[in-house]
Design an enzyme around this catalytic site. Structure first.
Site, short mmCIF file in Angstrom:
data_model
loop_
_atom_site.label_atom_id
_atom_site.label_comp_id
_atom_site.label_asym_id
_atom_site.label_seq_id
_atom_site.Cartn_x
_atom_site.Cartn_y
_atom_site.Cartn_z
N ASP A 1 30.16 33.68 69.81
CA ASP A 1 31.57 33.99 70.01
C ASP A 1 31.98 33.62 71.42
OD1 ASP A 1 33.69 37.00 69.86
OD2 ASP A 1 34.11 34.88 70.28
N SER B 1 37.94 46.37 58.34
CA SER B 1 37.79 47.72 57.78
C SER B 1 39.13 48.20 57.25
CB SER B 1 37.28 48.70 58.85
OG SER B 1 35.87 48.61 58.95
N HIS C 1 39.67 44.61 65.72
CA HIS C 1 38.54 45.54 65.63
C HIS C 1 39.00 46.99 65.77
CE1 HIS C 1 35.83 42.07 67.13
NE2 HIS C 1 35.69 42.21 65.82
N GLY C 2 38.23 47.88 65.19
CA GLY C 2 38.43 49.30 65.44
C GLY C 2 39.31 49.99 64.40
N GLU D 1 34.04 31.20 66.57
CA GLU D 1 35.37 31.82 66.48
C GLU D 1 36.37 31.03 67.30
OE1 GLU D 1 35.49 36.08 66.84
OE2 GLU D 1 37.59 36.11 67.48
N ASP E 1 32.67 47.29 60.00
CA ASP E 1 31.83 48.20 60.78
C ASP E 1 32.47 49.59 60.85
OD1 ASP E 1 30.72 48.34 64.28
OD2 ASP E 1 29.91 49.23 62.45
N HIS F 1 37.34 38.89 60.82
CA HIS F 1 36.78 40.04 61.53
C HIS F 1 37.77 41.20 61.40
CE1 HIS F 1 33.31 38.42 64.03
NE2 HIS F 1 33.70 37.41 63.27
N ASP G 1 26.05 39.38 64.99
CA ASP G 1 27.50 39.54 65.13
C ASP G 1 27.91 39.43 66.60
OD1 ASP G 1 29.85 42.25 64.57
OD2 ASP G 1 30.10 40.09 64.27
O1 LIG Z 1 34.80 42.53 62.91
C1 LIG Z 1 34.03 43.49 63.01
C2 LIG Z 1 34.31 44.82 62.34
O2 LIG Z 1 35.65 45.17 62.43
P1 LIG Z 1 36.13 46.65 62.02
O3 LIG Z 1 36.24 47.42 63.29
O4 LIG Z 1 37.44 46.45 61.32
O5 LIG Z 1 35.10 47.25 61.08
N1 LIG Z 1 32.86 43.38 63.71
O6 LIG Z 1 32.52 42.18 64.20
C3 LIG Z 1 31.99 44.55 63.93
C4 LIG Z 1 31.82 44.84 65.42
C5 LIG Z 1 33.13 45.12 66.10
C6 LIG Z 1 33.43 46.59 66.36
O7 LIG Z 1 33.52 47.34 65.24
NA NA Z 2 30.24 37.85 63.04
ZN LIG Z 3 34.17 41.19 64.92
#
Ligand SMILES: O=C(COP(=O)(O)O)N(O)CCCCO
Ligand code: NA
Ligand SMILES: [Zn+2]
Length: 305
Positions: A102, A211, A178-179, A132, A253, A208, A80
């Site tokens: 990336d 979550s 993210h986050g 990306e 994540d 990406h 990742d």
């Molecule tokens: O796209 C994601 C996960 O996104 P999310 O933070 O929504 O779980 N990732 O690539 C995981 C690493 C990034 C920090 O979490």
């Molecule tokens: Na990825």
């Molecule tokens: Zn990501």
């Protein structure tokens, strides 16, 4: 069985469902991902960031590879956010079957150059590549149009990028980020943009920052002593709609991080005398499995393996 990213994502795109790609940092997270996928007959991707490789190294990669090889469903091990050609090659040497390069924060030409180098090397070894284009970033409704375009993936540019790089799948910026703080309330997901890109590109598309940051887990996290602000994630309906229009890989994540730490906090708070690691990390594995099950059902991959 351990397979490449293409083995999992090409059928997903064709079948109009998405596959969860979940970050792991230890044995329990890996078990929750793979055992839940097996129980639900779902293909799944396990991904390690460069931070996870720093933290767990070949030991952690070998846990994933061994569970994947013994799994009764297709599992890929994915790098990742690989930040360089060297990082991608190191991952392939470690046994990864899918790698992301990336270079999206570089200008277009440099992103193309970096990505093409990784594609050539990875394809020579039968490994799939994710690249990306566009800038991940929470987009609020009030954002003016040109600022949105500066962030989000341009469909015509995406066609050029894929033609010039040969990437197997493409992470696009469509409003996710993210986050745990993806926007005030429900983040705006640009479904028209996803649809347009999917009409122009037949390859699997990647979301990406997907979550869901479930409110129930956030509340339990707070109640167990965790501190978190005004958290918001991607709505299930937005993921389901995106899967109908080419999104085949969905990165998760934060939801696993929240589930693990919520369960650990609850055990330590409720049973202060407890110091058996199995009694502390076991419930964490269980809560992560519940979160993963919900995600697999939302993405539509249950029963596809
Ligand atoms: O796209 C994601 C996960 O996104 P999310 O933070 O929504 O779980 N990732 O690539 C995981 C690493 C990034 C920090 O979490
Ligand atoms: Na990825
Ligand atoms: Zn990501």
């Amino acid at each position: 069985m351990l397979v490449t990213g293409n083995d999992i994502l090409i059928p997903a795109r064709a079948g109009k469902y998405a596959v969860g790609s979940f970050n792991t940092n230890n044995m329990e997270i890996t078990q929750a991902i793979i055992h839940t996928a097996e129980r639900l007959r779902s293909p799944v991707m396990v991904q390690m960031s460069e931070g996870a490789i720093k933290y767990g190294g070949q030991d952690l990669a070998d846990i994933v590879i061994d569970l994947a090889q013994r799994a009764s469903v297709p599992v890929a091990l994915h790098l990742d956010h690989g930040s360089s050609y060297e990082s991608a090659l190191r991952a392939i040497k470690m046994g990864f079957t899918s790698v992301m390069i990336d270079a999206s924060h570089h200008p277009f030409e440099e992103n193309v150059h970096e990505t093409r180098r990784v594609v050539e090397a990875a394809h020579a070894m039968g490994i799939s590549v994710e690249a990306e284009l566009g800038r991940l970033g929470g987009i609020e409704e009030h954002v003016v149009v040109d600022e949105k375009d500066a962030f989000l993936t341009d469909p015509e540019e995406a066609v050029q990028f894929v033609e010039q790089t040969g990437t197997d799948y493409l992470a696009i910026a469509i409003g996710t980020s993210h986050g745990a703080y993806k926007g005030k309330g429900r983040p705006f997901i640009d479904h028209a943009r996803i649809k347009r890109i999917s009409e122009l590109l037949p390859i699997p598309l990647v979301a990406h920052g997907s979550s869901g940051v479930p409110a129930e887990i956030v509340q339990r996290f707070r109640d167990a002593g965790g501190e978190i602000g005004d958290a918001a994630g991607i709505a299930d309906e937005d993921l389901q709609q995106a899967a109908q229009f080419g999104i085949a890989k969905v990165n998760v994540d934060t939801d696993l991080r929240l589930a693990m730490t919520t369960a650990v906090r609850e055990v330590l708070q409720k049973t202060p005398k407890e110091f058996d690691p199995r009694k502390i990390f076991g419930p964490a594995r269980d809560l992560m499995s519940q979160v993963i099950e919900h995600k697999l059902r939302v993405l539509g991959s249950v029963g596809k393996a």
